[in-house]
Design a protein around this motif. Structure first.
Motif, PDB file in Angstrom:
ATOM      1  N   ALA A  20       0.830  -1.211   0.000  1.00 37.63           N
ATOM      2  CA  ALA A  20       0.000   0.000   0.000  1.00 37.63           C
ATOM      3  C   ALA A  20       0.865   1.263   0.000  1.00 37.63           C
ATOM      4  O   ALA A  20       0.517   2.273  -0.619  1.00 37.63           O
ATOM      5  N   TRP A  21       2.004   1.204   0.677  1.00 34.35           N
ATOM      6  CA  TRP A  21       2.920   2.353   0.690  1.00 34.35           C
ATOM      7  C   TRP A  21       3.538   2.585  -0.687  1.00 34.35           C
ATOM      8  O   TRP A  21       3.772   3.718  -1.091  1.00 34.35           O
ATOM      9  N   ALA A  22       3.832   1.472  -1.371  1.00 35.68           N
ATOM     10  CA  ALA A  22       4.591   1.571  -2.625  1.00 35.68           C
ATOM     11  C   ALA A  22       3.694   1.773  -3.843  1.00 35.68           C
ATOM     12  O   ALA A  22       4.161   2.262  -4.876  1.00 35.68           O
ATOM     13  N   ASP A  23       2.431   1.396  -3.732  1.00 36.34           N
ATOM     14  CA  ASP A  23       1.564   1.353  -4.907  1.00 36.34           C
ATOM     15  C   ASP A  23       0.239   2.073  -4.600  1.00 36.34           C
ATOM     16  O   ASP A  23      -0.654   1.505  -3.975  1.00 36.34           O
ATOM     17  N   LEU A  35      -3.424   0.737   8.804  1.00 36.25           N
ATOM     18  CA  LEU A  35      -2.395   1.072   7.812  1.00 36.25           C
ATOM     19  C   LEU A  35      -1.586   2.230   8.383  1.00 36.25           C
ATOM     20  O   LEU A  35      -2.047   3.366   8.392  1.00 36.25           O
ATOM     21  N   PRO A  36      -0.396   1.934   8.912  1.00 39.12           N
ATOM     22  CA  PRO A  36       0.388   3.010   9.537  1.00 39.12           C
ATOM     23  C   PRO A  36       0.950   3.973   8.491  1.00 39.12           C
ATOM     24  O   PRO A  36       0.943   3.677   7.290  1.00 39.12           O
ATOM     25  N   GLU A  37       1.427   5.122   8.958  1.00 38.67           N
ATOM     26  CA  GLU A  37       2.042   6.093   8.049  1.00 38.67           C
ATOM     27  C   GLU A  37       3.424   5.605   7.618  1.00 38.67           C
ATOM     28  O   GLU A  37       4.185   5.062   8.425  1.00 38.67           O
ATOM     29  N   ARG A  38       3.731   5.831   6.356  1.00 33.96           N
ATOM     30  CA  ARG A  38       5.052   5.432   5.839  1.00 33.96           C
ATOM     31  C   ARG A  38       6.133   6.335   6.437  1.00 33.96           C
ATOM     32  O   ARG A  38       6.027   7.558   6.377  1.00 33.96           O
ATOM     33  N   PRO A  39       7.162   5.735   7.009  1.00 41.59           N
ATOM     34  CA  PRO A  39       8.218   6.560   7.607  1.00 41.59           C
ATOM     35  C   PRO A  39       8.933   7.409   6.558  1.00 41.59           C
ATOM     36  O   PRO A  39       9.100   6.985   5.405  1.00 41.59           O
ATOM     37  N   LEU A  58      10.059  -2.665   8.028  1.00 42.95           N
ATOM     38  CA  LEU A  58       9.784  -1.567   8.965  1.00 42.95           C
ATOM     39  C   LEU A  58       8.471  -1.753   9.724  1.00 42.95           C
ATOM     40  O   LEU A  58       8.235  -1.115  10.749  1.00 42.95           O
ATOM     41  N   VAL A  59       7.607  -2.635   9.185  1.00 45.21           N
ATOM     42  CA  VAL A  59       6.238  -2.720   9.699  1.00 45.21           C
ATOM     43  C   VAL A  59       6.157  -3.714  10.860  1.00 45.21           C
ATOM     44  O   VAL A  59       6.379  -4.902  10.677  1.00 45.21           O
ATOM     45  N   THR A  60       5.843  -3.216  12.032  1.00 40.56           N
ATOM     46  CA  THR A  60       5.727  -4.081  13.207  1.00 40.56           C
ATOM     47  C   THR A  60       4.285  -4.536  13.389  1.00 40.56           C
ATOM     48  O   THR A  60       3.360  -3.904  12.886  1.00 40.56           O
ATOM     49  N   ARG A  61       4.133  -5.627  14.126  1.00 38.15           N
ATOM     50  CA  ARG A  61       2.777  -6.093  14.452  1.00 38.15           C
ATOM     51  C   ARG A  61       1.992  -4.985  15.154  1.00 38.15           C
ATOM     52  O   ARG A  61       0.846  -4.689  14.796  1.00 38.15           O
ATOM     53  N   ASP A  62       2.622  -4.378  16.161  1.00 37.89           N
ATOM     54  CA  ASP A  62       1.903  -3.373  16.943  1.00 37.89           C
ATOM     55  C   ASP A  62       1.504  -2.158  16.105  1.00 37.89           C
ATOM     56  O   ASP A  62       0.495  -1.512  16.395  1.00 37.89           O
ATOM     57  N   SER A  63       2.279  -1.867  15.057  1.00 38.69           N
ATOM     58  CA  SER A  63       1.918  -0.725  14.211  1.00 38.69           C
ATOM     59  C   SER A  63       0.647  -1.018  13.424  1.00 38.69           C
ATOM     60  O   SER A  63      -0.047  -0.098  12.990  1.00 38.69           O
ATOM     61  N   MET A  64       0.318  -2.299  13.255  1.00 35.66           N
ATOM     62  CA  MET A  64      -0.906  -2.673  12.528  1.00 35.66           C
ATOM     63  C   MET A  64      -2.096  -2.881  13.476  1.00 35.66           C
ATOM     64  O   MET A  64      -3.220  -3.060  13.040  1.00 35.66           O
TER      65      MET A  64
END
Lengths: 204, 102
Positions: free
Chosen positions: A59-62, A167-171, A185-191
Motif C-alpha cells: 500500500a505504501w509503494a503502490d 495502515l500506519p504512516e510510511r516513515p 519496517l512494519v511491526t505487528r503493533d503498528s498494525m
C-alpha cells in the motif's frame, strides 16, 4: 508480566484435562491428532504479522493498491493470498498526519488471523480490552509511545464479523525502497495501533 | 448478553504490561486446545456464536481469573456435553482412568 495472577503457569490439572479431552475425542472419531499437529504448525510458524507487513508495504509503494485496500480490504488483501478464517471481512483504517487508529475486541479476542497471525496474550486480556476504549492515550503510554494532542485517536472495536487492520504512516526517508525492505519496517503493533513502524535507521 | 465479558470501559483491571517478546503458545496444552477448535467446528459440534456464548456464560470469577485457552477448554466441555457428544461426567471419569494408567 507483572499481573497479580500469573497467566503463564496453569495448574497441572488443565494440562491433564486437555490431554484427556484430546484422547477422548480422538476415540470418538471427532478429531485426529495429526490434523491438530498440522494446525499448530500453520499458526505457530507459517501465518504471522509478516503477511500484514507485506500488505502495508504494498500500500505504501503502490497508490492504486492502497486505494483498493481502503475501499475493499478483504478483496485487496486476498490479492496477496491472505484470506481465510478470521479474515473474512476486513476493514483497513489509515493513519494520517491528523488521525491515529487503534483496534480492539472488547467482548472477546477478534483479530485478523490471516494478516497478523494469532493475537498476543495482552490483546485478549482484560486490561487492554477495558482500557483502550476509554483511555487510548494511556494505553499508548503503557506501550512506551505517544501521539501528539493535536492528533485525533480513533479506536475500532471489532464486531462478530469485522476485523480491522491499521495502515500506519510510511516513515520518512524511505523513498524508492522495495516492498520487501519497506515490510521490514512494519511491526505487528503498528498494525494494531499500539505502536509505529520502525524508522529506517533501526534496520540499517 | 451484558455479562462480565463486556469489558470495554471498565476501570481497575490492572496494567497491560506488554512483554517485548512472547511465544505464540506458552504451553503445549495451549497448542492442543487451540487446534481442537477447528475440527470440532468443522464437524458441526458448534458454531462460532455458540462457542463465544459458552465463554460468556462462564462465572465472572472463572472468566476473569482463567487464562485465554482455559476459556476455550470450558467452551469445548460445555458445548460437547450440552449437545450430547459426551456425557456430563464422561470427561471426569475418563480422566480418573487416565490417571490410573499414568
Amino acid at each position: 508480566m507483572s499481573h497479580d495472577h500469573d497467566h503463564t503457569a496453569p495448574p497441572a490439572d488443565i494440562e491433564l484435562r486437555v490431554k484427556a479431552l484430546e484422547s477422548l475425542l480422538t476415540e470418538k472419531g471427532l478429531i485426529d491428532p495429526s490434523a491438530l499437529d498440522e494446525l499448530v504448525d500453520t499458526y505457530e510458524n507459517r501465518i504471522g504479522p509478516r503477511n500484514g507487513a507485506l500488505v502495508v508495504a504494498k500500500a505504501w509503494a503502490d497508490p492504486e493498491y492502497k486505494k483498493r485496500l481502503l475501499e475493499d480490504g478483504t478483496a485487496a488483501i486476498a490479492e496477496l493470498g491472505y484470506s481465510g478464517v478470521q479474515g473474512e471481512d476486513m476493514v483497513v483504517v489509515e493513519n494520517t498526519p491528523t488521525i491515529h487508529n487503534m483496534t480492539v475486541c472488547t467482548l472477546c479476542s477478534c483479530y485478523p488471523w490471516p494478516t497478523l497471525g494469532l493475537p498476543p496474550v495482552w490483546y485478549k486480556s482484560a486490561p487492554y480490552r477495558s482500557k483502550v476504549v476509554i483511555d487510548p492515550r494511556g494505553v499508548l503510554a503503557e506501550f512506551g509511545v505517544s501521539v501528539p494532542d493535536s492528533k485525533e485517536v480513533r479506536v475500532w472495536d471489532s464486531s462478530a464479523e469485522l476485523r480491522y487492520l491499521v495502515l500506519p504512516e510510511r516513515p520518512a526517508g524511505t523513498e524508492g525502497w522495495s516492498e520487501e525492505k519497506l515490510a521490514d519496517l512494519v511491526t505487528r503493533d503498528s498494525m494494531i495501533g499500539t505502536g509505529f513502524p520502525k524508522s529506517p535507521s533501526e534496520i540499517q | 448478553m451484558n455479562g462480565v465479558h463486556d469489558l470495554g470501559g471498565m476501570h481497575g483491571l490492572g496494567p497491560i504490561a506488554p512483554p517485548a517478546q512472547e511465544p505464540v503458545f506458552a504451553h503445549e496444552w495451549e497448542r492442543r486446545a487451540f487446534a481442537m477448535f477447528v475440527p470440532l467446528f468443522g464437524a458441526g459440534c458448534f458454531n462460532v456464536d455458540e462457542f463465544r456464548h459458552a465463554i460468556e456464560r462462564m462465572t465472572p470469577t472463572h472468566y476473569l481469573e482463567g487464562s485465554y485457552y482455559e476459556h476455550w477448554l470450558h467452551a469445548f466441555e460445555t458445548l460437547l456435553v450440552e449437545k450430547g457428544y459426551m456425557g456430563p461426567n464422561e470427561l471426569d471419569d475418563y480422566i480418573a482412568k487416565f490417571k490410573e494408567k499414568m
